[in-house]
Write a protein that holds these residues in place. Structure first.
Motif, mmCIF file in Angstrom:
data_model
loop_
_atom_site.group_PDB
_atom_site.id
_atom_site.type_symbol
_atom_site.label_atom_id
_atom_site.label_comp_id
_atom_site.label_asym_id
_atom_site.label_seq_id
_atom_site.Cartn_x
_atom_site.Cartn_y
_atom_site.Cartn_z
ATOM 1 N N LEU A 229 1.850 10.259 -1.083
ATOM 2 C CA LEU A 229 1.173 10.210 0.213
ATOM 3 C C LEU A 229 -0.311 10.524 0.060
ATOM 4 O O LEU A 229 -1.163 9.854 0.670
ATOM 5 C CB LEU A 229 1.834 11.206 1.169
ATOM 6 N N LEU A 230 -0.642 11.532 -0.751
ATOM 7 C CA LEU A 230 -2.054 11.870 -0.962
ATOM 8 C C LEU A 230 -2.810 10.706 -1.583
ATOM 9 O O LEU A 230 -3.971 10.443 -1.227
ATOM 10 C CB LEU A 230 -2.151 13.105 -1.861
ATOM 11 N N GLY A 231 -2.163 10.001 -2.505
ATOM 12 C CA GLY A 231 -2.814 8.842 -3.108
ATOM 13 C C GLY A 231 -3.089 7.743 -2.091
ATOM 14 O O GLY A 231 -4.149 7.113 -2.106
ATOM 15 N N ILE A 232 -2.133 7.507 -1.197
ATOM 16 C CA ILE A 232 -2.300 6.473 -0.171
ATOM 17 C C ILE A 232 -3.424 6.842 0.795
ATOM 18 O O ILE A 232 -4.318 6.041 1.077
ATOM 19 C CB ILE A 232 -0.981 6.258 0.588
ATOM 20 N N LEU A 233 -3.384 8.072 1.314
ATOM 21 C CA LEU A 233 -4.387 8.489 2.290
ATOM 22 C C LEU A 233 -5.771 8.610 1.655
ATOM 23 O O LEU A 233 -6.785 8.361 2.308
ATOM 24 C CB LEU A 233 -3.975 9.807 2.936
ATOM 25 N N GLY A 234 -5.799 9.002 0.382
ATOM 26 C CA GLY A 234 -7.088 9.088 -0.296
ATOM 27 C C GLY A 234 -7.731 7.734 -0.509
ATOM 28 O O GLY A 234 -8.951 7.651 -0.700
ATOM 29 N N GLY A 235 -6.939 6.668 -0.472
ATOM 30 C CA GLY A 235 -7.468 5.319 -0.670
ATOM 31 C C GLY A 235 -7.802 4.571 0.605
ATOM 32 O O GLY A 235 -8.116 3.376 0.555
ATOM 33 N N LEU A 236 -7.726 5.238 1.760
ATOM 34 C CA LEU A 236 -8.064 4.574 3.020
ATOM 35 C C LEU A 236 -9.550 4.228 3.072
ATOM 36 O O LEU A 236 -10.377 4.901 2.445
ATOM 37 C CB LEU A 236 -7.701 5.485 4.201
ATOM 38 N N PRO A 237 -9.923 3.185 3.799
ATOM 39 C CA PRO A 237 -11.347 2.805 3.877
ATOM 40 C C PRO A 237 -12.200 3.949 4.406
ATOM 41 O O PRO A 237 -11.799 4.688 5.308
ATOM 42 C CB PRO A 237 -11.332 1.626 4.861
ATOM 43 N N THR B 244 0.832 -1.210 0.000
ATOM 44 C CA THR B 244 0.000 0.000 0.000
ATOM 45 C C THR B 244 0.863 1.255 0.000
ATOM 46 O O THR B 244 0.563 2.227 -0.696
ATOM 47 C CB THR B 244 -0.936 0.000 1.222
ATOM 48 N N VAL B 245 1.956 1.253 0.799
ATOM 49 C CA VAL B 245 2.798 2.451 0.925
ATOM 50 C C VAL B 245 3.990 2.427 -0.022
ATOM 51 O O VAL B 245 4.837 3.325 0.014
ATOM 52 C CB VAL B 245 3.277 2.622 2.380
ATOM 53 N N GLY B 246 4.097 1.401 -0.867
ATOM 54 C CA GLY B 246 5.156 1.370 -1.873
ATOM 55 C C GLY B 246 6.497 0.905 -1.376
ATOM 56 O O GLY B 246 7.530 1.222 -1.989
ATOM 57 N N LEU B 247 6.525 0.111 -0.301
ATOM 58 C CA LEU B 247 7.802 -0.368 0.242
ATOM 59 C C LEU B 247 7.956 -1.879 0.128
ATOM 60 O O LEU B 247 8.851 -2.459 0.756
ATOM 61 C CB LEU B 247 7.937 0.037 1.710
ATOM 62 N N ALA B 248 7.118 -2.557 -0.644
ATOM 63 C CA ALA B 248 7.180 -4.018 -0.732
ATOM 64 C C ALA B 248 8.545 -4.494 -1.234
ATOM 65 O O ALA B 248 9.054 -5.524 -0.778
ATOM 66 C CB ALA B 248 6.069 -4.534 -1.643
ATOM 67 N N ASP B 249 9.171 -3.755 -2.150
ATOM 68 C CA ASP B 249 10.476 -4.162 -2.686
ATOM 69 C C ASP B 249 11.588 -4.054 -1.651
ATOM 70 O O ASP B 249 12.673 -4.621 -1.841
ATOM 71 C CB ASP B 249 10.842 -3.303 -3.902
ATOM 72 N N LEU B 250 11.337 -3.305 -0.568
ATOM 73 C CA LEU B 250 12.373 -3.086 0.451
ATOM 74 C C LEU B 250 12.067 -3.847 1.737
ATOM 75 O O LEU B 250 12.649 -3.553 2.783
ATOM 76 C CB LEU B 250 12.475 -1.589 0.770
ATOM 77 N N VAL C 137 -4.130 19.550 3.283
ATOM 78 C CA VAL C 137 -5.374 19.658 4.048
ATOM 79 C C VAL C 137 -6.569 19.795 3.110
ATOM 80 O O VAL C 137 -7.605 19.140 3.288
ATOM 81 C CB VAL C 137 -5.300 20.852 5.018
ATOM 82 N N ALA C 138 -6.433 20.628 2.091
ATOM 83 C CA ALA C 138 -7.551 20.877 1.178
ATOM 84 C C ALA C 138 -7.962 19.614 0.434
ATOM 85 O O ALA C 138 -9.148 19.413 0.139
ATOM 86 C CB ALA C 138 -7.176 21.985 0.191
ATOM 87 N N GLN C 139 -6.993 18.734 0.115
ATOM 88 C CA GLN C 139 -7.314 17.534 -0.655
ATOM 89 C C GLN C 139 -7.830 16.388 0.205
ATOM 90 O O GLN C 139 -8.584 15.545 -0.282
ATOM 91 C CB GLN C 139 -6.078 17.064 -1.430
ATOM 92 N N LEU C 140 -7.432 16.334 1.481
ATOM 93 C CA LEU C 140 -7.770 15.183 2.304
ATOM 94 C C LEU C 140 -8.920 15.427 3.265
ATOM 95 O O LEU C 140 -9.682 14.510 3.565
ATOM 96 C CB LEU C 140 -6.538 14.721 3.098
ATOM 97 N N ALA C 141 -9.027 16.635 3.798
ATOM 98 C CA ALA C 141 -9.970 16.885 4.888
ATOM 99 C C ALA C 141 -11.267 17.502 4.374
ATOM 100 O O ALA C 141 -11.261 18.331 3.469
ATOM 101 C CB ALA C 141 -9.334 17.811 5.925
ATOM 102 N N THR C 142 -12.367 17.100 4.989
ATOM 103 C CA THR C 142 -13.652 17.720 4.680
ATOM 104 C C THR C 142 -14.022 18.776 5.714
ATOM 105 O O THR C 142 -14.805 19.672 5.428
ATOM 106 C CB THR C 142 -14.765 16.667 4.623
ATOM 107 N N THR C 143 -13.460 18.650 6.924
ATOM 108 C CA THR C 143 -13.681 19.648 7.968
ATOM 109 C C THR C 143 -12.354 19.994 8.622
ATOM 110 O O THR C 143 -11.411 19.198 8.602
ATOM 111 C CB THR C 143 -14.667 19.142 9.048
#
Length: 549
Positions: A195-203, A143-149, A218-224
């Motif tokens: 990071l925005l892509g990861i957090l935007g895909g949370l359940p 999910t966070v792009g670290l599987a190769d490491l 803040v503007a892209q992730l938060a509604t309040t």
């Protein structure tokens, strides 16, 4: 059969009622109330020292309120320990990534998720159950792009990768409430996009509280959004009111905290010839500093090579910094910026090349001798001692120059430092753990200055700071250079570094790829932006490097 509650009728996932937390005479959180519905995306913003991290600490249980209550899903958890809150579904990331450097990337996530796994009992003795743990951890790393490491030691990760690992560890318990403390601090624009892509895909069932200075994040992730200032709630409302929020978050509109003494105001007049307004430094006047056209640089690196675990990070760097100037090294996370700073400061030995201070060879000297010779370090992450007061930090850091040493551009005493940074004077009896991020950064700078350095190494000094404090740090950097100190500044942000730098150098995968005059970069950043866009990703299997930032 009882019908399932609707979103409107369901109890709030988090209910804070009149929370207050005091440290001596300072009220860090002052009568804060907040209700979050399930699945909320809520941001808490405000200037440094507003009480944002303290509020997260109270919710997570690492600090206790003096007054007020905290309820999770309708149940009172005010006095519950952090481990109990974690089992109930609260997880968090930290301002500075909290990872175990000695463990592998995979083991960090396995360990974080272990207490929450339904089949955790006997997993060490039963391979099938242990495999379930590792498979679950592997999914979070993907999910966070670290599987190769996954099988790399966490100590080999860059700063941006350590932030992603910290996030994966927080997600490992599948929390109902996720607390994020400045997750974008110190990240490049590309890392912030990921990071925005990861957090935007949370359940959607997961509620998130985000503390962040990047208004775009803040503007892209938060509604309040809730705006805090001096520990109090100024307003809570929808994110669309962004312009009003930004005006409200400035210190000029914030109410004063309750204090026993008024706060002194330093004089900071603007200079028309400098890219940053230059404050007036306390203390006696000094001789005019050397300029960049002097023959001998104050700091000179020749053919510098360094690395970790048998891999090469820096490849034959040639770099010089003259007295009275700011030289900025910019580049993506993983480029080797912190490796460069650590090698100059003596925290790691170079594999080849030389480090000279005003013509004196310091190559391979231990860190304490390099510090005594006149190289001061402001490390990334501030590195203050949580149990020591501000006064104790300053007393332990004060190193007057040896008798007869006339090479130092300025002599700094604790009194002079407190005159320059009066906020520390107000907090002199507070422990490091009670300071805000901005106050910790001031303390880290004060410690370095108390060695009266000829060269000052600044490793991302504006990381995690509010825009107002970023400007103040740049003003101080310009002023210190005007005192004759040679400043080596490393930063992932070329735009910020260009504000105060006389010279900018781009570091790409451990190699210097571009050198620009600061004025030219400010006037036309095209070449600088192009060089940064060409920087490849840092650490991959088989690449032969373990580049730390």
């Amino acid at each position: 059969m009882t019908p399932a509650p609707t979103a409107a009728s369901a109890p709030p996932v988090l209910d804070l009622s009149r929370l207050t937390r005091r440290y001596g005479s300072l009220t860090a959180v002052d009568d804060v109330s907040l209700r979050l519905p399930p699945g909320a995306r809520h941001a808490v913003i405000g200037p440094n020292g507003a009480g944002k991290t303290t509020l997260l600490n109270l919710i997570a249980g690492t600090d206790r309120p003096d007054h007020g209550t905290i309820a999770l899903d309708g149940g009172d958890i005010t006095r519950k320990a952090p481990a109990g809150r974690s089992r109930l579904g609260i997880a968090r990331s930290f301002q500075q990534p909290s990872v175990i450097s000695e463990l592998t990337v995979l083991d960090n996530v396995v360990l974080a998720g272990w207490p929450h796994h339904p089949k955790r009992r006997g997993a060490w003795r039963r391979p099938s159950r242990h495999r379930l743990h590792t498979e679950s951890a592997g999914r979070h790393l993907e999910t966070v792009g670290l599987a190769d490491l996954a099988h790399r030691p966490a100590s080999a990760l860059s700063h941006g990768q350590r932030r992603m690992l910290d996030l994966a560890a927080a997600l490992a318990g599948n929390p109902r409430l996720l607390l994020l403390d400045e997750p974008a601090a110190g990240l490049t624009d590309g890392d912030i996009g990921r990071l925005l892509g990861i957090l935007g895909g949370l359940p959607q069932s997961m509620a998130v509280i985000l503390v962040e200075h990047h208004v775009e994040v803040v503007a892209q992730l938060a509604t309040t959004v809730t705006v805090l200032a001096a520990g109090r709630v100024l307003l809570t409302g929808p994110t669309q009111e962004c312009s009003r929020i930004r005006r409200s978050a400035t210190p000029t509109t914030a109410p004063r905290r309750r204090r026993t003494a008024p706060r002194p105001t330093p004089r900071m007049p603007a200079s028309r010839t400098s890219p940053c307004p230059v404050p007036v430094l306390p203390g006696p006047a000094r001789p005019a500093p050397k300029r960049e056209d002097d023959r001998t640089p104050m700091l000179e690196l020749t053919g510098l090579t360094a690395g970790y675990h048998g891999g090469t990070v820096l490849h034959g760097l040639d770099l010089s910094v003259h007295a009275g100037t700011v030289h900025a090294v910019v580049g993506h996370n993983g480029a080797g910026k912190t490796t460069l700073v650590h090698t100059v400061a003596g925290l790691m030995r170079p594999g080849a090349g030389t480090v000279r201070l005003d013509g004196r060879d310091l190559t391979g000297q231990p860190a304490h001798r390099i510090a005594r010779a006149g190289i001061g370090l402001v490390p990334q992450g501030r590195r203050v001692f949580a149990g020591l007061t501000v006064a104790e930090h300053l007393r332990l850091s004060y190193r007057p120059p040896r008798r007869g040493d006339t090479t130092r551009p300025s002599v700094w005493t604790p009194a002079r430092v407190l005159e320059l940074l009066p906020r520390l004077g107000e907090r002199r009896n507070n422990r490091g753990s009670a300071l805000s991020g901005g106050e910790q950064q001031m303390l880290a700078l004060a410690r370095a200055l108390l060695g009266s350095p000829s060269v000052l190494l600044l490793d991302e000094p504006t990381e995690g700071l509010a825009p107002v404090l970023v400007q103040q740090v740049h003003e101080l950097v310009s002023t210190l250079a005007g005192e004759g100190i040679a400043v080596l500044l490393v930063s992932p942000s070329a735009v910020r570094a260009a504000e105060c730098a006389r010279t900018l150098t781009v570091l790409t995968s451990g190699r210097l790829t571009l050198r620009l005059d600061g004025a030219s970069a400010r006037a036309d950043p095209t070449a600088l932006n192009a060089a940064l866009e060409l920087s490849p990703t840092a650490v991959r299997d088989g690449g032969g490097t373990d580049a730390r930032r």
